[in-house]
Motif scaffolding. Structure first.
Motif, mmCIF file in Angstrom:
data_model
loop_
_atom_site.group_PDB
_atom_site.id
_atom_site.type_symbol
_atom_site.label_atom_id
_atom_site.label_comp_id
_atom_site.label_asym_id
_atom_site.label_seq_id
_atom_site.Cartn_x
_atom_site.Cartn_y
_atom_site.Cartn_z
ATOM 1 N N ILE A 1 0.834 -1.201 0.000
ATOM 2 C CA ILE A 1 0.000 0.000 0.000
ATOM 3 C C ILE A 1 0.866 1.247 0.000
ATOM 4 O O ILE A 1 0.588 2.221 -0.698
ATOM 5 C CB ILE A 1 -0.936 -0.007 1.228
ATOM 6 N N ARG A 2 1.937 1.213 0.787
ATOM 7 C CA ARG A 2 2.829 2.373 0.849
ATOM 8 C C ARG A 2 3.514 2.616 -0.495
ATOM 9 O O ARG A 2 3.649 3.753 -0.945
ATOM 10 C CB ARG A 2 3.870 2.162 1.946
ATOM 11 N N LEU A 3 3.942 1.552 -1.163
ATOM 12 C CA LEU A 3 4.542 1.699 -2.487
ATOM 13 C C LEU A 3 3.534 2.268 -3.480
ATOM 14 O O LEU A 3 3.889 3.029 -4.382
ATOM 15 C CB LEU A 3 5.068 0.350 -2.991
ATOM 16 N N LEU A 4 2.273 1.890 -3.312
ATOM 17 C CA LEU A 4 1.231 2.339 -4.225
ATOM 18 C C LEU A 4 1.093 3.851 -4.225
ATOM 19 O O LEU A 4 0.873 4.464 -5.270
ATOM 20 C CB LEU A 4 -0.100 1.687 -3.836
ATOM 21 N N GLN A 5 1.239 4.476 -3.064
ATOM 22 C CA GLN A 5 0.987 5.910 -2.981
ATOM 23 C C GLN A 5 2.254 6.753 -3.020
ATOM 24 O O GLN A 5 2.179 7.982 -2.967
ATOM 25 C CB GLN A 5 0.202 6.240 -1.705
ATOM 26 N N LEU A 6 3.434 6.135 -3.156
ATOM 27 C CA LEU A 6 4.665 6.913 -3.254
ATOM 28 C C LEU A 6 4.764 7.608 -4.608
ATOM 29 O O LEU A 6 4.405 7.044 -5.642
ATOM 30 C CB LEU A 6 5.891 6.011 -3.069
ATOM 31 N N THR A 7 5.264 8.840 -4.596
ATOM 32 C CA THR A 7 5.533 9.537 -5.846
ATOM 33 C C THR A 7 6.838 9.011 -6.441
ATOM 34 O O THR A 7 7.575 8.257 -5.794
ATOM 35 C CB THR A 7 5.651 11.047 -5.609
#
Length: 468
Positions: free
Chosen positions: A23-29
């Motif tokens: 999930i964290r990777l999904l929202q990283l720019t």
């Protein structure tokens, strides 16, 4: 007092570390993801740079977007929405915290989301739902988009809320941390800010000006203002100075993120009459699990549990990146497909499009689409901009988006005669001839958002217009 025993069943969602990482990777720019990958390469010997192929743009047909990745991407699609996104609806209590809310993320570009995110720490869920409703009916200027009584009646019918409770929530927003928000008009907005100022000699005069003489204030006529109030010019000037120190728009700018350069995550170009979407692979290091370390670990004697933990971590990172890229690609393809007219013809052709429509098209949840489009940029022949710009709200009662109407308003004003600028009412009439029926105040709102002055301020003498 009687003691009793009661059995109760409940459902809860436990997030594994791997899913939290995905999930964290999904929202990283793009810059954040690059930093994440370089840190992972430094601390995990099981990872290595994949230098077999030259880094470049990855097309939609890339084998990375496999069925396995698409299947595993559905894991985070089962997550509940963060409560601030749903306005605390559905009877959820503060105890039912969304675990994804604990994941650090960037600041939203939507001021409504930022405010609700702050209010949810102190406000009750029921009041937050009403606050979310009011904020959805508030323009970017901080003023309500419509008459207060009509909006209250609409909210009472839609939410089943008591009108007095709705007004109490509006007043809490009006006198809250962003003082002046959800005001009926400029007088109420400025008056709420004056109410929070310390008492001084000019305060009562300033309240009188804001309440009854804003039109006179706008003419910058101190003598007429002093005469209307019944005070000296000196007192009127001090009151005016106090009013000018207030915020005309109570909505603050988003806090700076520190790094303002833009790195496009996806690139779209037209080849052979077809719009093609590709990931921008030139900005990120390509990583893979080291085959030599993996093979050596399978034959290593003794206790190698620590190394196997690093190997599992490396595998999950590589898989999480593949899931992120697959979701980003699928989402962008739908956005480009639905907004081909915008890419071909410009702002006036942007179609109404919502998160739900895109989510239905890719078979995922709205929250997934929201995460993958926030802070991600697309490079097009029309410029580089955030993916969220390709979403547009449908204009009520019409098959056109508000963004398209705003672009039409700008075109009409740009083409107007310099000596005879178009009034807001005239622009509304011209739009009505094209089948776009909007009120004059809506035209004024779009004009303000475009930072265009009213017709009277745009008018230039014929001689000056000819000279230009």
């Amino acid at each position: 007092m009687k003691a009793s025993v009661r059995a109760q069943m409940s459902q809860s969602l436990n997030l594994t570390p791997q899913l939290l990482q995905s999930i964290r990777l999904l929202q990283l720019t793009a810059p954040q993801l690059e930093m994440e990958l370089r840190q992972a390469l430094d601390r995990n010997p099981m990872l290595e740079l994949d230098e077999g192929d030259e880094a470049g743009e990855v097309d939609a047909e890339s084998p990375d977007a496999s069925d396995e990745v698409a299947y595993e991407a559905a894991a985070w699609d089962e997550l509940p929405d963060p409560q601030f996104m749903s306005g605390m609806s559905g009877g959820a209590s503060m105890g039912d915290e969304d675990a994804t809310a604990r994941i650090a993320g960037g600041v939203s570009s939507d001021w409504r989301v930022r405010l609700l995110d702050e209010l949810r720490l102190d406000w009750k869920p029921a009041d937050l739902a009403l606050a979310a409703w009011w904020l959805d009916r508030t323009a970017d200027t901080g003023l309500l988009e419509g008459e207060r009584d009509a909006l209250t009646a609409e909210a009472a019918a839609e939410l089943g809320a008591d009108p007095s409770a709705l007004e109490i929530v509006r007043l809490r927003l009006l006198h809250g941390m962003w003082t002046g928000l959800c005001a009926v008009d400029a007088a109420e907005c400025l008056g709420a800010q004056l109410d929070r100022m310390p008492d001084c000699e000019a305060l009562s005069t300033a309240r009188s000006i804001v309440r009854d003489h804003l039109a006179t204030l706008a003419r910058h006529d101190s003598k007429a203002l002093a005469s209307a109030i019944g005070c000296s010019i000196d007192v009127a000037d001090r009151a005016v100075a106090l009013i000018l120190s207030l915020e005309a728009c109570p909505v603050p700018d988003a806090p700076s993120q520190g790094d303002d350069h833009i790195v496009p995550d996806v690139v779209v170009r037209k080849l052979g009459g077809t719009w093609r979407v590709s990931l921008n692979g030139r900005t990120l290091p390509k990583v893979r699990v080291s085959p030599h370390c993996e093979a050596g670990l399978s034959r290593a004697p003794g206790d190698v549990s620590a190394l196997r933990g690093l190997l599992d971590e490396a595998r999950w990172l590589v898989r999480g990146i593949a899931m992120r890229n697959d979701t980003l690609m699928r989402t962008t393809q739908v956005l480009v497909e639905r907004q081909q007219a915008f890419l071909d013809q410009g702002e006036e052709s942007i179609a109404p499009l919502t998160l739900r429509e895109v989510a239905d098209a890719i078979g995922m949840h709205e929250s997934t689409v929201s995460r993958i489009t926030t802070g991600k940029y697309i490079q097009t022949p029309r410029g580089t901009f955030e993916l969220k710009r390709l979403f547009a709200v449908r204009l009520e009662g019409a098959e056109i988006s508000g963004a398209a109407v705003k672009a039409i308003v700008k075109r009409l004003i740009d083409a107007e005669p310099p000596h005879a600028p178009l009034a807001d009412e005239t622009i509304a009439g011209l739009l009505a001839r094209q089948g776009i029926r909007i009120a004059r105040r809506t035209v004024a709102k779009y004009r303000d958002q475009l930072d265009i002055a009213p017709a009277r301020a745009r008018q230039r003498p014929v001689a000056m217009a000819a000279a230009r």
